[in-house]
Design a protein around this motif. Structure first.
Motif, PDB file in Angstrom:
ATOM      1  N   SER A 249       0.797  -1.214   0.000  1.00  0.00           N
ATOM      2  CA  SER A 249       0.000   0.000   0.000  1.00  0.00           C
ATOM      3  C   SER A 249       0.834   1.271   0.000  1.00  0.00           C
ATOM      4  O   SER A 249       0.297   2.352  -0.215  1.00  0.00           O
ATOM      5  N   ASN A 250       2.129   1.170   0.229  1.00  0.00           N
ATOM      6  CA  ASN A 250       3.002   2.337   0.189  1.00  0.00           C
ATOM      7  C   ASN A 250       3.380   2.750  -1.225  1.00  0.00           C
ATOM      8  O   ASN A 250       4.056   3.760  -1.405  1.00  0.00           O
ATOM      9  N   TYR A 251       2.960   1.988  -2.217  1.00  0.00           N
ATOM     10  CA  TYR A 251       3.409   2.202  -3.584  1.00  0.00           C
ATOM     11  C   TYR A 251       2.276   2.573  -4.517  1.00  0.00           C
ATOM     12  O   TYR A 251       1.193   1.981  -4.478  1.00  0.00           O
ATOM     13  N   ASN A 252       2.553   3.549  -5.350  1.00  0.00           N
ATOM     14  CA  ASN A 252       1.720   3.773  -6.519  1.00  0.00           C
ATOM     15  C   ASN A 252       2.046   2.679  -7.537  1.00  0.00           C
ATOM     16  O   ASN A 252       3.196   2.270  -7.670  1.00  0.00           O
ATOM     17  N   MET A 253       1.036   2.229  -8.249  1.00  0.00           N
ATOM     18  CA  MET A 253       1.214   1.122  -9.171  1.00  0.00           C
ATOM     19  C   MET A 253       0.860   1.543 -10.588  1.00  0.00           C
ATOM     20  O   MET A 253      -0.073   2.315 -10.801  1.00  0.00           O
ATOM     21  N   GLY A 254       1.594   0.992 -11.528  1.00  0.00           N
ATOM     22  CA  GLY A 254       1.330   1.294 -12.922  1.00  0.00           C
ATOM     23  C   GLY A 254       1.385   0.066 -13.798  1.00  0.00           C
ATOM     24  O   GLY A 254       1.966  -0.955 -13.425  1.00  0.00           O
ATOM     25  N   TRP A 255       0.756   0.184 -14.946  1.00  0.00           N
ATOM     26  CA  TRP A 255       0.856  -0.816 -16.001  1.00  0.00           C
ATOM     27  C   TRP A 255       1.459  -0.152 -17.237  1.00  0.00           C
ATOM     28  O   TRP A 255       1.039   0.951 -17.624  1.00  0.00           O
ATOM     29  N   PHE A 256       2.417  -0.827 -17.833  1.00  0.00           N
ATOM     30  CA  PHE A 256       3.035  -0.406 -19.077  1.00  0.00           C
ATOM     31  C   PHE A 256       2.956  -1.551 -20.067  1.00  0.00           C
ATOM     32  O   PHE A 256       2.739  -2.701 -19.696  1.00  0.00           O
ATOM     33  N   ARG A 257       3.160  -1.229 -21.325  1.00  0.00           N
ATOM     34  CA  ARG A 257       3.181  -2.280 -22.334  1.00  0.00           C
ATOM     35  C   ARG A 257       4.247  -1.989 -23.368  1.00  0.00           C
ATOM     36  O   ARG A 257       4.606  -0.841 -23.620  1.00  0.00           O
ATOM     37  N   GLN A 258       4.743  -3.054 -23.969  1.00  0.00           N
ATOM     38  CA  GLN A 258       5.813  -2.929 -24.939  1.00  0.00           C
ATOM     39  C   GLN A 258       5.614  -3.940 -26.056  1.00  0.00           C
ATOM     40  O   GLN A 258       5.578  -5.146 -25.813  1.00  0.00           O
ATOM     41  N   ALA A 259       5.478  -3.441 -27.259  1.00  0.00           N
ATOM     42  CA  ALA A 259       5.383  -4.273 -28.442  1.00  0.00           C
ATOM     43  C   ALA A 259       6.771  -4.428 -29.051  1.00  0.00           C
ATOM     44  O   ALA A 259       7.647  -3.592 -28.825  1.00  0.00           O
ATOM     45  N   PRO A 260       7.001  -5.482 -29.830  1.00  0.00           N
ATOM     46  CA  PRO A 260       8.315  -5.690 -30.437  1.00  0.00           C
ATOM     47  C   PRO A 260       8.782  -4.478 -31.236  1.00  0.00           C
ATOM     48  O   PRO A 260       8.028  -3.928 -32.038  1.00  0.00           O
ATOM     49  N   GLY A 261      10.009  -4.067 -30.991  1.00  0.00           N
ATOM     50  CA  GLY A 261      10.590  -2.953 -31.708  1.00  0.00           C
ATOM     51  C   GLY A 261      10.133  -1.589 -31.247  1.00  0.00           C
ATOM     52  O   GLY A 261      10.520  -0.580 -31.847  1.00  0.00           O
ATOM     53  N   LYS A 262       9.333  -1.530 -30.197  1.00  0.00           N
ATOM     54  CA  LYS A 262       8.824  -0.257 -29.707  1.00  0.00           C
ATOM     55  C   LYS A 262       9.245  -0.033 -28.265  1.00  0.00           C
ATOM     56  O   LYS A 262       9.644  -0.952 -27.560  1.00  0.00           O
TER      57      LYS A 262
END
Length: 125
Positions: free
Chosen positions: A30-43
């Motif tokens: 709970s001490n952390y902000n959370m994120g989602w990221f994404r990565q496609a090939p070559g990007k």
């Protein structure tokens, strides 16, 4: 120190849905902000969404706004990404990330100190 493990990825047809989970262990989740990221090939790895430590504030990339929903359950040390109306362009490896709440919540990769191994999401047309 926080360890993050994503799950829930897979193959889905366009228009379908997936729910990703990110299970955290180590220091108090709970001490952390959370994120989602994404990565496609070559990007580059791109921001998808983030949620504050309390769950009271969320951010979304324009490309997913209205389709994706981030949530967290601090009692379960888990953050979720509900993905609806999936499109082929959503195909990518999705990564969960944690940033100490003291640093705020951001959209850049550099804001996050801890990362999961990623889970692959493939959307077919």
């Amino acid at each position: 120190q926080v360890q993050l493990v994503e799950s829930g990825g897979g193959l889905v047809q366009a228009g379908g849905s997936l729910r990703l989970s990110c299970a955290a262990s180590g220091r108090t989740f709970s001490n952390y902000n959370m994120g989602w990221f994404r990565q496609a090939p070559g990007k580059e790895r791109d921001f998808v969404t983030a949620i504050s430590w309390s769950g009271g504030r969320t951010l979304y990339a324009d490309s997913v706004k209205g389709r994706f929903t981030i949530s967290r359950d601090n009692a379960k040390n888990t953050v979720y990404l509900q993905m609806n109306s999936l499109k082929p362009e959503d195909t990518a490896a999705y990564y969960c990330a944690a940033a100490a709440a003291v640093y705020g919540m951001g959209r850049s990769v550099s804001s996050y100190a801890y990362w999961g191994q990623g889970t692959q999401v493939t959307v077919s047309s």
